[in-house]
Design a protein around this motif. Structure first.
Motif, short mmCIF file in Angstrom:
data_model
loop_
_atom_site.label_atom_id
_atom_site.label_comp_id
_atom_site.label_asym_id
_atom_site.label_seq_id
_atom_site.Cartn_x
_atom_site.Cartn_y
_atom_site.Cartn_z
N LEU B 358 0.83 -1.20 0.00
CA LEU B 358 0.00 0.00 0.00
C LEU B 358 0.87 1.25 0.00
O LEU B 358 0.64 2.19 -0.79
N LEU B 359 1.88 1.28 0.88
CA LEU B 359 2.71 2.49 0.97
C LEU B 359 3.43 2.77 -0.33
O LEU B 359 3.52 3.92 -0.78
N PHE B 360 3.96 1.72 -0.97
CA PHE B 360 4.66 1.96 -2.24
C PHE B 360 3.69 2.37 -3.34
O PHE B 360 4.04 3.16 -4.21
N LEU B 361 2.47 1.85 -3.29
CA LEU B 361 1.49 2.28 -4.28
C LEU B 361 1.16 3.76 -4.06
O LEU B 361 0.98 4.51 -5.03
N VAL B 362 1.09 4.18 -2.80
CA VAL B 362 0.87 5.60 -2.50
C VAL B 362 2.03 6.42 -3.06
O VAL B 362 1.82 7.45 -3.73
N ALA B 363 3.26 5.97 -2.77
CA ALA B 363 4.42 6.70 -3.28
C ALA B 363 4.38 6.78 -4.79
O ALA B 363 4.70 7.83 -5.38
N GLY B 364 3.95 5.68 -5.43
CA GLY B 364 3.85 5.69 -6.89
C GLY B 364 2.80 6.67 -7.36
O GLY B 364 3.00 7.39 -8.35
N ALA B 365 1.66 6.76 -6.64
CA ALA B 365 0.62 7.70 -7.04
C ALA B 365 1.14 9.13 -6.95
O ALA B 365 0.91 9.95 -7.85
N VAL B 366 1.88 9.42 -5.87
CA VAL B 366 2.43 10.77 -5.72
C VAL B 366 3.43 11.06 -6.84
O VAL B 366 3.39 12.10 -7.49
N LEU B 367 4.29 10.08 -7.08
CA LEU B 367 5.31 10.26 -8.11
C LEU B 367 4.67 10.43 -9.48
O LEU B 367 5.09 11.24 -10.30
N HIS B 368 3.61 9.69 -9.73
CA HIS B 368 2.94 9.71 -11.02
C HIS B 368 2.23 11.03 -11.23
O HIS B 368 2.23 11.60 -12.32
N GLN B 369 1.60 11.56 -10.17
CA GLN B 369 0.78 12.76 -10.33
C GLN B 369 1.60 14.03 -10.22
O GLN B 369 1.27 15.04 -10.82
N ILE B 370 2.66 14.01 -9.41
CA ILE B 370 3.40 15.24 -9.15
C ILE B 370 4.79 15.21 -9.76
O ILE B 370 5.33 16.24 -10.12
N GLY B 371 5.36 14.02 -9.89
CA GLY B 371 6.65 13.92 -10.55
C GLY B 371 7.83 14.04 -9.61
O GLY B 371 8.96 14.13 -10.07
N THR B 372 7.59 14.07 -8.32
CA THR B 372 8.71 14.08 -7.40
C THR B 372 8.38 13.21 -6.21
O THR B 372 7.21 13.04 -5.86
N LYS B 373 9.43 12.64 -5.61
CA LYS B 373 9.23 11.88 -4.39
C LYS B 373 10.06 12.48 -3.27
O LYS B 373 10.27 11.84 -2.24
N ASN B 374 10.52 13.72 -3.49
CA ASN B 374 11.30 14.40 -2.48
C ASN B 374 10.36 14.99 -1.44
O ASN B 374 9.51 15.82 -1.75
N LEU B 375 10.52 14.56 -0.19
CA LEU B 375 9.56 14.96 0.84
C LEU B 375 9.59 16.46 1.10
O LEU B 375 8.60 17.04 1.52
N ASN B 376 10.72 17.11 0.82
CA ASN B 376 10.79 18.54 1.09
C ASN B 376 9.89 19.35 0.16
O ASN B 376 9.57 20.49 0.45
N GLU B 377 9.51 18.76 -0.96
CA GLU B 377 8.69 19.51 -1.92
C GLU B 377 7.22 19.14 -1.83
O GLU B 377 6.41 19.74 -2.53
N LEU B 378 6.88 18.15 -1.05
CA LEU B 378 5.53 17.61 -1.11
C LEU B 378 4.62 18.15 -0.02
O LEU B 378 3.56 17.60 0.24
N SER B 379 4.99 19.24 0.58
CA SER B 379 4.22 19.77 1.70
C SER B 379 2.77 20.04 1.30
O SER B 379 2.50 20.57 0.22
N GLY B 380 1.84 19.67 2.16
CA GLY B 380 0.43 20.03 1.94
C GLY B 380 -0.28 19.21 0.91
O GLY B 380 -1.27 19.64 0.31
N LEU B 381 0.18 18.00 0.71
CA LEU B 381 -0.42 17.16 -0.33
C LEU B 381 -1.85 16.78 -0.02
O LEU B 381 -2.67 16.56 -0.92
N ALA B 382 -2.19 16.72 1.26
CA ALA B 382 -3.48 16.16 1.66
C ALA B 382 -4.65 16.95 1.10
O ALA B 382 -5.72 16.38 0.84
N LYS B 383 -4.47 18.25 0.88
CA LYS B 383 -5.57 19.07 0.37
C LYS B 383 -5.93 18.67 -1.06
O LYS B 383 -7.10 18.65 -1.43
N ARG B 384 -4.90 18.37 -1.85
CA ARG B 384 -5.14 18.09 -3.26
C ARG B 384 -5.40 16.61 -3.51
O ARG B 384 -6.07 16.25 -4.46
N MET B 385 -4.77 15.76 -2.75
CA MET B 385 -4.94 14.31 -2.96
C MET B 385 -5.42 13.65 -1.67
O MET B 385 -4.68 12.91 -1.02
N PRO B 386 -6.65 13.91 -1.27
CA PRO B 386 -7.11 13.39 0.03
C PRO B 386 -7.12 11.88 0.11
O PRO B 386 -6.70 11.30 1.12
#
Lengths: 153, 512
Positions: B358-386
């Motif tokens: 599940l966690l890797f599928l989540v990481a893949g969804a983030v990577l697929h939709q946003i194009g980065t897996k760097n945690l420093n850039e992903l702040s506030g993801l919950a609003k857009r991808m609940p």
């Protein structure tokens, strides 16, 4: 810029020798495959030998010439066919067990005297299938390596 | 009719015919991949149900009706022998692989060479299924190599960046080294005892435990700890698992390190060696590696900024718990504590497969939709991808071990047994969990923090990616609601069958 024309094929002597030897290599490979159940060697070794003829062709006549004679889809299908035939033959005796040698035990085909060419049941067919798969796979791998290399001359 | 051979036949046929199906077009290939993995899941469920309901070992001989040779009392043929542990893992493998393949339909859509991708992922599944059902050491090695080589290729599948290729080559070198250790162990055993059938080897080793046999066990432990990513040799895992496409990472982290490492180690330790060697020492060796693994893995996870790398280190940490459980199971063999520890380890294998997938599928969804897996850039993801963030929340809470989710029960069993066995080990395990919590809380704060520009235009992924995540969430919550029932009905019988070496031998040799 380097304008040296890159010739991917080799000289006349090599080409002539290759023309003479490629069929012989192919025949020898076919011999190894078909006698896999009798002599050392078998599907893999024979398939690799036949693919060796392809390597010789590629080196002697160059990539352009080889590309004309290579159809990716056909080789892909042949490779799949080899695998599927192997699996299908293994499934023939499924009513008893997976990999049960139905042809030999029940004397259906390839059930001759041990030591002769038409013996050993499913083994010769499996060797042919493996030979086909290995040949097609190695040729495809070799073509991929020579076509998609990342470094330049 | 015995369905066991179809566990191999179906994925093998699927893999061989994948290039043919892709000649018919992309749709046909996707449908074929899903169909094959669904069928495999059905077969695996049937096998699991058969073994679970009868509590009998399933023995299947390849090529004949009996494994015994003509006129001799010992097995000469290749045979498959499935106990509940193997059947359980086969079920989990087929389930997670099915999820990963559905997920790939959308996740991998923009890649080329997909017929190779689906062929390889099916071959990877096949290799793992083979490992868990085999009862023959060399057959085990063959399946191990099938699995390993497919995963080397899949790690390097995205070859447009050097990350994947570098990780793939590193993985291949380390993996080949580990495989050669295992092969050497097999060769030593074959040279010493003249057989490769696991159950007959158990008899032979029981009669005459020689030094060579023990040295072989050393090679097995070394090679399989490599494969499972235990601590001194975990460096390849932290590169290989993040570099692979996320659907593959889910399978690598969720399944490959367990089937190719932990399962094999457990099978060899319990079914082949069992009590014919000094089982306490072996157990302590595994416990020490497990402790080091769970501290280092979880601690390294805290400082990562790459999300997938964090998950990979977390996998190392969770492997530590499983090793700890198995180590205690060996060291306290035959006692109640050992049973609890072993049940916890088996339970955690299943749970971790689900949550890490599940966690890797989540990481893949983030990577697929946003194009980065760097945690420093992903702040506030919950609003857009609940939904994705919710999936992460569930996965993270489960892996930490919060009560209403599945990770709680398995971790509890491991803590409990380690506290009963040796309180120091329990302290180590809890410290590991503290690190694990810190690592996941960090990601959680990132997801629910102030939105950054990068995530402004982010959207939820499509249905084919959401569905597997949803199924895994449901599975995690459902398993979390009935923890002790699952433990009593599935895990404890598994442990009983795993420990019952006598039965494992008798099922093949038949009292002869």
């Amino acid at each position: 810029m380097n304008h040296r024309s890159v010739r991917s094929d080799m000289g006349l002597i090599v080409k002539t020798t290759a023309r003479a030897t490629i069929p012989l290599i192919g025949i020898f490979g076919a011999y190894i495959v078909s006698h896999g159940h009798l002599t050392p060697g078998g599907g893999f070794q024979g398939g690799a030998t036949i693919a060796g003829a392809g390597v010789l062709f590629l080196i002697a006549f160059g990539l352009e010439e080889a590309k004309k004679r290579y159809d990716h889809h056909a080789y892909s299908a042949l490779e799949s066919l080899g695998g599927l035939v192997f699996l299908g033959i293994a499934m023939l005796g499924l009513s008893v067990a997976f990999f049960y040698n139905m042809l030999w035990r029940k004397g259906i085909a390839f059930a001759g005297k041990p030591g002769t060419l038409l013996s050993a049941g499913y083994l010769p067919i499996m060797n042919l299938a493996v030979g086909l798969k290995v040949f097609a796979g190695l040729i495809s791998a070799m073509m991929a390596i020579s076509m998609y290399r990342r470094w330049k001359e | 009719m015995n369905v066991l051979p179809f566990l191999i036949i179906v994925p093998l046929m699927g893999a061989f015919s994948m290039p043919l199906s892709s000649l018919l077009g992309e749709k046909a290939r996707s449908a074929w991949a899903v169909l094959v993995s669904a069928l495999t899941l059905a077969v695996a469920s049937k096998v699991f149900y058969d073994v679970w309901s009868t509590k009998q070992l399933l023995v299947y001989t390849l090529g004949d009706t009996t494994p015994l040779g003509k006129g001799v009392g010992f097995p000469i043929r290749i045979l498959w022998e499935v106990d509940l542990f193997g059947a359980l893992l086969a079920l989990i493998v087929a389930f997670v692989a099915f999820m990963a393949i559905i997920y790939s339909l959308e996740y991998m859509k923009h890649d080329t060479g997909l017929e190779k991708y689906y062929t390889l992922i099916t071959v990877l599944e096949l290799g793992m299924l083979g490992i868990v059902i085999t009862g023959d050491l060399f057959n085990f090695y063959v399946f191990l190599e099938i699995m390993s080589i497919a995963s080397y290729a899949l790690v390097a599948f995205r070859n447009d960046t050097w990350e994947g290729i570098e990780a793939g080559i590193k993985y291949m070198f380390v993996g080949s080294l580990a495989s050669s250790f295992i092969l050497l162990g097999i060769a030593l055993l074959y040279g010493q005892y003249g057989t490769l059938t696991m159950s007959y080897l158990a008899v032979k080793i029981g009669q005459n435990p020689t030094f060579v046999g023990k040295a072989a066990l050393g090679f097995f432990i070394g090679g399989l700890l490599f494969k499972s990513g235990a601590v001194p040799v975990h460096m390849w895992l932290a590169d290989a698992h993040p570099a692979a496409p996320s659907s593959i990472s889910a399978m690598l982290s969720g399944l490959v390190i367990k089937v190719g490492g932990i399962y094999a180690l457990t099978r060899i330790a319990f079914s082949i060696y069992g009590t014919s060697i000094n089982i306490k020492t072996v157990g302590w060796i595994i416990i020490l590696f497990g402790c080091a693994t769970l501290i280092v893995g979880n601690a390294m996870a805290v400082i990562q900024t790459d999300m997938k790398r964090l998950f990979a280190f977390s996998s190392v940490g969770q492997i530590g718990y499983i090793l700890l459980g198995i180590g205690i199971g060996l060291a306290a063999y035959g006692t109640k504590v050992g049973d609890i520890a072993l049940a916890g380890a088996v339970y955690h294998i299943v749970n971790h497969a689900l949550m890490k997938a599940l966690l890797f599928l989540v990481a893949g969804a983030v990577l697929h939709q946003i194009g980065t897996k760097n945690l420093n850039e992903l702040s506030g993801l919950a609003k857009r991808m609940p939904f994705t963030s919710f999936a992460f929340l569930i996965g993270a809470a489960a892996i930490i071990g919060l009560p209403p989710l599945n990770g709680f029960a398995s971790k509890w069993l491991i803590y409990e047994s380690s506290a009963l066995f040796n309180p120091f080990l329990a302290a180590v395990a809890v410290i590991g969990t503290a690190f694990c919590t810190a690592a996941y809380i960090r990601v959680l704060f990132t997801f629910f923090g102030r939105p950054s520009e990068v995530v402004d235009n982010a959207e939820e992924p499509g249905k084919a990616m959401m569905l597997p995540m949803l199924v895994l969430i449901v599975a995690i919550i459902l398993m979390g609601l009935f923890p002790w029932q699952i433990n009593d009905k599935i895990m404890l019988p598994t442990v009983d069958m795993l420990k019952d070496q006598l039965h494992y031998v008798a099922a093949v040799i038949g009292g002869a």
